[in-house]
Structures are given as structure tokens and as C-alpha cells.
Design a protein around this motif. Structure first.
Motif, PDB file in Angstrom:
ATOM      1  N   ALA B  44      40.000  31.581  72.891  1.00 48.45           N
ATOM      2  CA  ALA B  44      40.444  31.722  71.505  1.00 48.45           C
ATOM      3  C   ALA B  44      41.711  30.893  71.386  1.00 48.45           C
ATOM      4  O   ALA B  44      42.713  31.178  72.041  1.00 48.45           O
ATOM      5  N   ARG B  45      41.630  29.863  70.569  1.00 46.47           N
ATOM      6  CA  ARG B  45      42.757  28.933  70.434  1.00 46.47           C
ATOM      7  C   ARG B  45      43.254  28.472  71.797  1.00 46.47           C
ATOM      8  O   ARG B  45      44.451  28.467  72.090  1.00 46.47           O
ATOM      9  N   ARG B  46      42.315  28.136  72.635  1.00 45.60           N
ATOM     10  CA  ARG B  46      42.574  27.580  73.964  1.00 45.60           C
ATOM     11  C   ARG B  46      43.143  28.581  74.952  1.00 45.60           C
ATOM     12  O   ARG B  46      43.546  28.209  76.057  1.00 45.60           O
ATOM     13  N   LEU B  47      43.179  29.827  74.589  1.00 45.28           N
ATOM     14  CA  LEU B  47      43.567  30.857  75.546  1.00 45.28           C
ATOM     15  C   LEU B  47      42.314  31.473  76.135  1.00 45.28           C
ATOM     16  O   LEU B  47      41.392  31.834  75.395  1.00 45.28           O
ATOM     17  N   PRO B  48      42.231  31.621  77.459  1.00 45.82           N
ATOM     18  CA  PRO B  48      41.062  32.277  78.037  1.00 45.82           C
ATOM     19  C   PRO B  48      41.003  33.738  77.612  1.00 45.82           C
ATOM     20  O   PRO B  48      42.025  34.424  77.576  1.00 45.82           O
ATOM     21  N   MET B  49      39.814  34.191  77.266  1.00 49.27           N
ATOM     22  CA  MET B  49      39.637  35.555  76.798  1.00 49.27           C
ATOM     23  C   MET B  49      38.929  36.368  77.879  1.00 49.27           C
ATOM     24  O   MET B  49      37.758  36.124  78.188  1.00 49.27           O
ATOM     25  N   PRO B 110      43.946  40.540  73.351  1.00 51.48           N
ATOM     26  CA  PRO B 110      45.300  40.853  72.916  1.00 51.48           C
ATOM     27  C   PRO B 110      46.003  39.630  72.318  1.00 51.48           C
ATOM     28  O   PRO B 110      45.502  38.516  72.424  1.00 51.48           O
ATOM     29  N   PRO B 111      47.176  39.832  71.698  1.00 55.69           N
ATOM     30  CA  PRO B 111      47.873  38.718  71.052  1.00 55.69           C
ATOM     31  C   PRO B 111      48.282  37.642  72.050  1.00 55.69           C
ATOM     32  O   PRO B 111      48.243  37.838  73.265  1.00 55.69           O
ATOM     33  N   VAL B 112      48.687  36.518  71.501  1.00 52.16           N
ATOM     34  CA  VAL B 112      49.152  35.413  72.334  1.00 52.16           C
ATOM     35  C   VAL B 112      50.340  35.897  73.187  1.00 52.16           C
ATOM     36  O   VAL B 112      51.267  36.511  72.663  1.00 52.16           O
ATOM     37  N   PRO B 113      50.306  35.653  74.476  1.00 54.01           N
ATOM     38  CA  PRO B 113      51.396  36.139  75.327  1.00 54.01           C
ATOM     39  C   PRO B 113      52.668  35.323  75.132  1.00 54.01           C
ATOM     40  O   PRO B 113      52.674  34.256  74.541  1.00 54.01           O
ATOM     41  N   SER B 114      53.737  35.853  75.669  1.00 54.96           N
ATOM     42  CA  SER B 114      55.018  35.156  75.606  1.00 54.96           C
ATOM     43  C   SER B 114      55.121  34.169  76.761  1.00 54.96           C
ATOM     44  O   SER B 114      54.671  34.447  77.873  1.00 54.96           O
ATOM     45  N   SER B 115      55.693  33.030  76.489  1.00 46.24           N
ATOM     46  CA  SER B 115      55.872  31.992  77.509  1.00 46.24           C
ATOM     47  C   SER B 115      57.282  31.429  77.420  1.00 46.24           C
ATOM     48  O   SER B 115      57.964  31.592  76.406  1.00 46.24           O
ATOM     49  N   THR B 116      57.700  30.753  78.487  1.00 46.78           N
ATOM     50  CA  THR B 116      58.987  30.052  78.499  1.00 46.78           C
ATOM     51  C   THR B 116      58.740  28.594  78.857  1.00 46.78           C
ATOM     52  O   THR B 116      58.020  28.302  79.809  1.00 46.78           O
ATOM     53  N   TYR B 138      48.617  28.396  69.363  1.00 47.35           N
ATOM     54  CA  TYR B 138      49.259  29.376  68.494  1.00 47.35           C
ATOM     55  C   TYR B 138      49.644  28.681  67.205  1.00 47.35           C
ATOM     56  O   TYR B 138      50.285  27.629  67.223  1.00 47.35           O
ATOM     57  N   ARG B 139      49.212  29.246  66.085  1.00 46.81           N
ATOM     58  CA  ARG B 139      49.451  28.568  64.809  1.00 46.81           C
ATOM     59  C   ARG B 139      50.871  28.758  64.311  1.00 46.81           C
ATOM     60  O   ARG B 139      51.296  28.086  63.392  1.00 46.81           O
ATOM     61  N   GLU B 155      56.066  33.131  71.590  1.00 44.70           N
ATOM     62  CA  GLU B 155      54.613  33.230  71.674  1.00 44.70           C
ATOM     63  C   GLU B 155      53.991  31.839  71.729  1.00 44.70           C
ATOM     64  O   GLU B 155      54.348  30.964  70.938  1.00 44.70           O
ATOM     65  N   GLY B 156      53.069  31.666  72.641  1.00 45.87           N
ATOM     66  CA  GLY B 156      52.386  30.390  72.786  1.00 45.87           C
ATOM     67  C   GLY B 156      51.860  30.274  74.204  1.00 45.87           C
ATOM     68  O   GLY B 156      52.234  31.054  75.080  1.00 45.87           O
ATOM     69  N   CYS B 157      50.988  29.281  74.445  1.00 46.91           N
ATOM     70  CA  CYS B 157      50.381  29.191  75.757  1.00 46.91           C
ATOM     71  C   CYS B 157      51.273  28.390  76.695  1.00 46.91           C
ATOM     72  O   CYS B 157      51.660  27.263  76.396  1.00 46.91           O
ATOM     73  N   GLY B 158      51.553  28.980  77.821  1.00 48.65           N
ATOM     74  CA  GLY B 158      52.394  28.318  78.793  1.00 48.65           C
ATOM     75  C   GLY B 158      51.687  27.263  79.586  1.00 48.65           C
ATOM     76  O   GLY B 158      52.313  26.371  80.146  1.00 48.65           O
TER      77      GLY B 158
END
Lengths: 158, 205
Positions: B44-49, B110-116, B138-139, B155-158
Motif C-alpha cells: 500500500a503506497r509502496r509499504l509492504p502489507m 496499520p498507519p504509515v510508520p515513523s521514520s528518521t 505517504y501523501r 511519517e513516511g517510508c524509511g
């Protein structure tokens, strides 16, 4: 009619803009007709202007025909002779919880095509609670960068 | 053996069934591929589900096999012509010639996880009324405190490699930069591109 644009930061990364295109980055301008398909052009650099004519858009799809029988549900597309990169068949259902189905056909050399709704693993019944909308796309993601990406849409009669 | 009983309650749908005893045949030339192991990836939006139920089917919709995606959003099943991810937005797609298929869901749960992210804004943007970091999955965007910031969390993909940095200016004066993080080094933003509005004319009456 709706106009939207986005900038391509990477092949899989599009940043949506309200207006305009970023100079020096590839970008896309798309014009969508209300209840119709869209016409999109990709540019390496921002053009000063873009003019879209009615003939730039694809003709609408024939209304999909719905079938149901003991084997399950099916949707027939009847656009004989039209080829697309993919078609999306979308409808709402209950089984018994709400489900929004999207079925991709993959490439179609001829859009006279039957789309079967897969039977659920546990044999649960599928109750359709909406009409069916179909969107078919050609030149998806600008596979041929010299041509527009276009969609055609159709909906079942109510 | 799984059996399916289909309920059709809508009068309009019943009306559309010209001959319920003669369901539409599959297109001529449609032949089910042989059963073999196929890999299904759900994103989902390039995040593995993870933990998404998936099943495979024949071309005429008969069930073959089912499973659940792992932490990478993948599951290997026997297939089949199509694969279906069974979520709130249920998505079906044909299995490719490479015996793989990617199913893209729109729901994030679940929602987009937090990344740094480590960043290096090598060249300050022309306007600077606010900086925002954007990622493909993440939009939304993540506020960047200043051009001197070297680390941003939100929030966004690390795992993504390409990042975008948006510098808000006055209306019509927005700038955009992109950077790629290589081998864990900070994403270095050097070149800014101004967004220029264009005039669009449509004659579609």
C-alpha cells in the motif's frame, strides 16, 4: 473538467501539484472529464501552455454487462476491437462485511472480454451492492513517452 | 473443496442477466496456466502489507489456494490465473509470466510508520517560508525545521531511496529538490527547481 499535475521525482515517485510543472524535472499535466476519462501528457520541461481538444480523449466504454449464476459473478466488457494496457472493474459488495472490489484484467488485445469475480476461499456469498464501473487505460505510465496516457470509462446501466 | 454460493439481490442486476443458465464463457483462447508456485506481494503506497489474506484462482474464478502475507508483504501460493488480496479494498490482478504479481491496496492499516532520515541541504532554496520532506509512500509531508537541519523524523517510508524537499514560498513561488540516499549517507539536496504555472485550454464541448 478537472486539471491536475504532478512532478516526477523518480520513476516511482510522483509529487502532486495544484498547478504548474517544475522546470527541469519531468512532469505530467492531465485533464479529466467529469464522469469521463482523462488525457495526460508528460513533459521533460514545463510547456508554456497546453491545449486539449475533444478528439484527444478516448470514446467512452460500452456499459459492462453483469451476470450471476451458480458459478459466481461475471462482468462482460463489450468494446470489441479496442486494445488496452489494463482495465479496472470496480464495484461494492457485502460478504457479509463491506468490500470494495477492484479487478485488474491485465493487457487486453480485444476488450470483448469476460471478467470473473473470484469465488472466496471459504465459500462465502458475495452480494453486490453497487453498479459496476470500468476504467481502461492505454499507454500506462507513458510507456511510449511520445504518446499521451489516456483512459476510457464505462458504467453499468441502473 | 470449496464451494461458492452467490447471492444477487439487486433487481437491476437480475435484469442484466439475460440468461442465467448460460453464463458468459471465457474468451476464446483463454487457457488456465498450469499450477505452479507463484509469489504474491501486497503493498500500500509502496509499504509492504503484512498479515493480509491472499488467495489464487483459475481464470473462471474457482478457488485454488490461500495464505497470508509475511512481514515483507509476500506470500507464495500455488496458482493460477489471478491472485486476490482480501482486505477492505479487495484487489484482484492477473499473475504475470514471471509467476509474480503485485497487489497495490489503497488502505493503510496499520498507519504509515515513523521514520528518521539524515539530510543535507547543501544549497538553500530561493524561497524559504517553510520546508517539507516528502516520500513516495505517504501523501502527507514532514516539516523540516530549518535549512540547517540534518535529521528529520515523521511519517513516511524509511526504506525509500528517493526523497523530495519542497520549499514553500509565496503563491506560485514554490521550489522542489530531490535527493537520493546512498548507503546510509545523508540525502543531499543541491538543485532546486521552480514550479511554473502553465496555461491549459480545453475545447471539449
Amino acid at each position: 473538467m478537472t486539471t491536475w499535475t504532478y512532478a516526477e521525482l523518480a520513476p516511482d515517485f510522483r509529487y502532486w501539484l495544484r498547478e504548474g510543472l517544475p522546470v527541469g524535472l519531468p512532469g505530467v499535466v492531465a485533464v479529466s472529464l467529469d464522469g469521463g476519462g482523462h488525457y495526460a501528457r508528460r513533459f521533460e520541461d514545463a510547456p508554456p501552455a497546453l491545449t486539449v481538444e475533444a478528439t484527444d480523449f478516448l470514446l467512452p466504454l460500452q456499459p459492462p454487462v453483469l451476470y450471476g449464476d451458480a458459478q459466481g459473478l461475471a462482468v462482460r466488457l463489450t468494446d470489441t476491437g479496442r486494445a488496452f494496457d489494463d482495465c479496472e472493474v470496480v464495484f461494492q459488495a457485502e460478504s457479509p462485511g463491506f468490500m470494495l472490489w477492484t479487478i485488474h484484467t491485465g493487457p487486453l488485445a480485444d476488450a470483448n472480454h469476460v471478467v470473473r469475480v473470484p469465488a472466496l476461499p471459504d465459500g462465502r456469498a458475495i452480494r453486490m451492492i453497487s453498479g459496476v464501473e470500468v476504467t481502461c487505460i492505454e499507454n500506462r505510465d507513458f510507456a511510449d513517452p511520445t504518446r499521451p496516457e489516456r483512459t476510457a470509462v464505462g458504467a453499468s446501466r441502473r | 473443496m470449496h464451494r461458492c454460493f452467490v447471492v444477487i439481490s439487486m433487481a437491476w442486476l437480475a435484469g442484466a442477466c439475460a440468461d442465467p443458465d448460460s453464463p458468459p464463457a471465457l474468451d476464446a483462447g483463454v487457457v488456465d496456466p498450469p499450477l505452479r508456485a507463484v509469489t504474491v506481494t501486497v503493498e500500500a503506497r509502496r509499504l509492504p502489507m503484512a498479515d493480509v489474506p491472499v488467495f489464487t484462482s483459475t481464470a473462471d474464478g474457482r478457488f485454488i489456494a490461500e495464505g497470508v502475507t509475511d512481514a515483507e508483504g509476500k506470500v507464495t501460493l500455488m496458482g493460477g490465473a489471478t491472485a486476490t488480496a482480501l482486505a477492505l479494498d479487495t484487489r484482484t490482478a492477473p499473475i504475470g509470466d514471471d509467476d509474480e504479481v503485485r497487489l497495490e491496496l489503497t488502505q493503510i492499516d496499520p498507519p504509515v510508520p515513523s521514520s528518521t532520515w539524515a539530510i543535507d541541504i547543501a544549497t538553500p532554496p530561493p524561497p524559504n517560508l517553510g520546508l517539507r520532506l516528502v516520500t513516495p509512500c505517504y501523501r502527507g509531508s514532514v516539516d523540516v525545521p530549518s535549512v540547517d537541519s540534518t535529521s528529520v523524523t515523521g511519517e513516511g517510508c524509511g526504506r525509500t531511496e528517493t526523497l523530495g524537499l519542497v520549499a514553500d514560498g509565496t503563491l506560485g513561488d514554490t521550489h522542489l529538490a530531490r535527493a537520493t540516499s546512498v548507503a546510509g549517507a545523508p540525502a543531499r539536496f543541491e538543485t532546486w527547481h521552480g514550479i511554473q504555472p502553465i496555461e491549459i485550454t480545453a475545447h471539449v464541448s
